[in-house]
Design an enzyme around this catalytic site. Structure first.
Site, mmCIF file in Angstrom:
data_model
loop_
_atom_site.group_PDB
_atom_site.id
_atom_site.type_symbol
_atom_site.label_atom_id
_atom_site.label_comp_id
_atom_site.label_asym_id
_atom_site.label_seq_id
_atom_site.Cartn_x
_atom_site.Cartn_y
_atom_site.Cartn_z
ATOM 1 N N ILE A 1 10.336 -14.312 -1.370
ATOM 2 C CA ILE A 1 9.980 -14.934 -0.096
ATOM 3 C C ILE A 1 9.431 -16.348 -0.263
ATOM 4 O O ILE A 1 9.804 -17.257 0.472
ATOM 5 C CB ILE A 1 8.986 -14.018 0.629
ATOM 6 C CG1 ILE A 1 9.755 -12.787 1.106
ATOM 7 C CG2 ILE A 1 8.316 -14.718 1.795
ATOM 8 C CD1 ILE A 1 8.917 -11.564 1.231
ATOM 9 N N SER B 1 9.414 -7.451 5.319
ATOM 10 C CA SER B 1 9.177 -6.149 5.944
ATOM 11 C C SER B 1 10.442 -5.312 5.806
ATOM 12 O O SER B 1 11.549 -5.810 5.977
ATOM 13 C CB SER B 1 8.832 -6.321 7.420
ATOM 14 O OG SER B 1 8.823 -5.056 8.065
ATOM 15 N N HIS C 1 -2.045 -4.675 12.588
ATOM 16 C CA HIS C 1 -2.856 -3.633 11.955
ATOM 17 C C HIS C 1 -4.291 -4.095 11.709
ATOM 18 O O HIS C 1 -5.008 -3.482 10.930
ATOM 19 C CB HIS C 1 -2.194 -3.166 10.652
ATOM 20 C CG HIS C 1 -0.837 -2.547 10.879
ATOM 21 N ND1 HIS C 1 0.109 -2.405 9.894
ATOM 22 C CD2 HIS C 1 -0.255 -2.044 12.010
ATOM 23 C CE1 HIS C 1 1.206 -1.839 10.404
ATOM 24 N NE2 HIS C 1 0.996 -1.624 11.674
ATOM 25 N N PHE D 1 0.806 -1.222 0.000
ATOM 26 C CA PHE D 1 0.000 0.000 0.000
ATOM 27 C C PHE D 1 0.841 1.275 0.000
ATOM 28 O O PHE D 1 0.369 2.331 -0.341
ATOM 29 C CB PHE D 1 -1.009 0.008 1.155
ATOM 30 C CG PHE D 1 -0.400 0.106 2.518
ATOM 31 C CD1 PHE D 1 -0.110 1.347 3.060
ATOM 32 C CD2 PHE D 1 -0.135 -1.031 3.274
ATOM 33 C CE1 PHE D 1 0.441 1.448 4.329
ATOM 34 C CE2 PHE D 1 0.420 -0.928 4.534
ATOM 35 C CZ PHE D 1 0.710 0.313 5.058
#
Ligand SMILES: [Zn+2]
Length: 255
Positions: free
Chosen positions: A237, A194, A119, A35
């Site tokens: 990943i 991340s 979140h 995002f």
């Protein structure tokens, strides 16, 4: 490189409290845009701040317009090889928990049961007044048809929103405390996908490493915590987790 996977698989076999902490990078392989990246939803809109959402119907309508568009970006997404590896590890009692910054709920779809979502989740709608929860899908469709903020089916209020942490809203204290506890008690901590720059999430791998955990960072790009890590893999990943999973299966088969 295969030695590296074997080494990490060995650590995973030895670990008693392995934890996986994940960010947007694991979801992009399921087709969900980061995002914050160019082209992501938040580069096109001014996000609605939480206080404005609570205070104004116009802000709630704008929120629902934005979130209904964002919903389409992940509603059909499926877990990828990375999620599936994490689900297998939990199933085999090798992974204690997933702690994630992501709101897409793909871990649960893959089969993980212990998931702490810093979140929140975009898969559910939460009434801000009474705590009523429901699946997001039907209410998003209702909004797209009526363009009216869906009412809470328990208290009748119109302060319903996705069960995510909005801009200007505090993290859920219980989720944060539990995540800190997991990081502190971990002996093998994966930081996956991340950038490790957003606080307080980025402090979790640090906390784990400071308390003696082996820290394995898997991310496309370098992170500020690389120098603290026991191993760093800068590669896709899904591929990396599948390779570790494959090495683990060989190890276990050879026992
Ligand atoms: Zn309510």
């Amino acid at each position: 490189m295969s030695d590296c996977y074997q080494q990490i698989a060995e650590w995973l076999r030895e670990a008693n409290d392995a934890v996986a902490f994940t960010g947007a990078g694991i979801s992009t392989e399921s087709g969900i845009p980061d995002f914050r990246s160019p082209g992501g939803v938040w580069s096109k809109f001014q996000p609605v701040m939480y206080d404005d959402f609570m205070a104004s119907l116009a802000a709630r309508e704008e929120y629902w317009r934005q979130k209904s568009l964002a919903h389409a970006e992940f509603a059909d997404a499926q877990p990828n090889a990375g999620h599936q590896a994490l689900a297998r590890w939990e199933e085999d009692d090798r992974l204690a928990a997933v702690v994630t910054q992501n709101i897409d709920g793909l871990y649960q779809l893959a089969g993980n049961r212990t998931v702490w979502e810093l979140h929140g989740t975009a898969r559910e709608i939460l009434c801000q007044d009474c705590g009523w929860r429901t699946d997001a899908h039907a209410l998003v469709h209702q909004f797209l048809e009526t363009e009216e903020v869906p009412l809470c089916e328990s208290c009748g209020g119109d302060r319903t929103k996705h069960a995510t942490i909005s801009f200007g809203q505090s993290l859920d204290t219980e989720v944060l405390e539990r995540s800190i506890e997991l990081a502190r008690g971990s002996d093998l901590f994966f930081a996956i996908g991340s950038s490790l720059v957003v606080q307080p999430a980025a402090s979790l791998p640090q906390l784990a490493a400071q308390n003696g955990a082996r820290l394995v960072i898997i991310n496309r790009d370098e992170t500020p915590l690389d120098s603290m890590a026991t191993a760093v893999l800068n590669e896709p990943i899904g591929e990396a987790l599948s390779a570790i999973d494959g090495a683990l299966k060989e190890l276990v088969a050879g026992e």
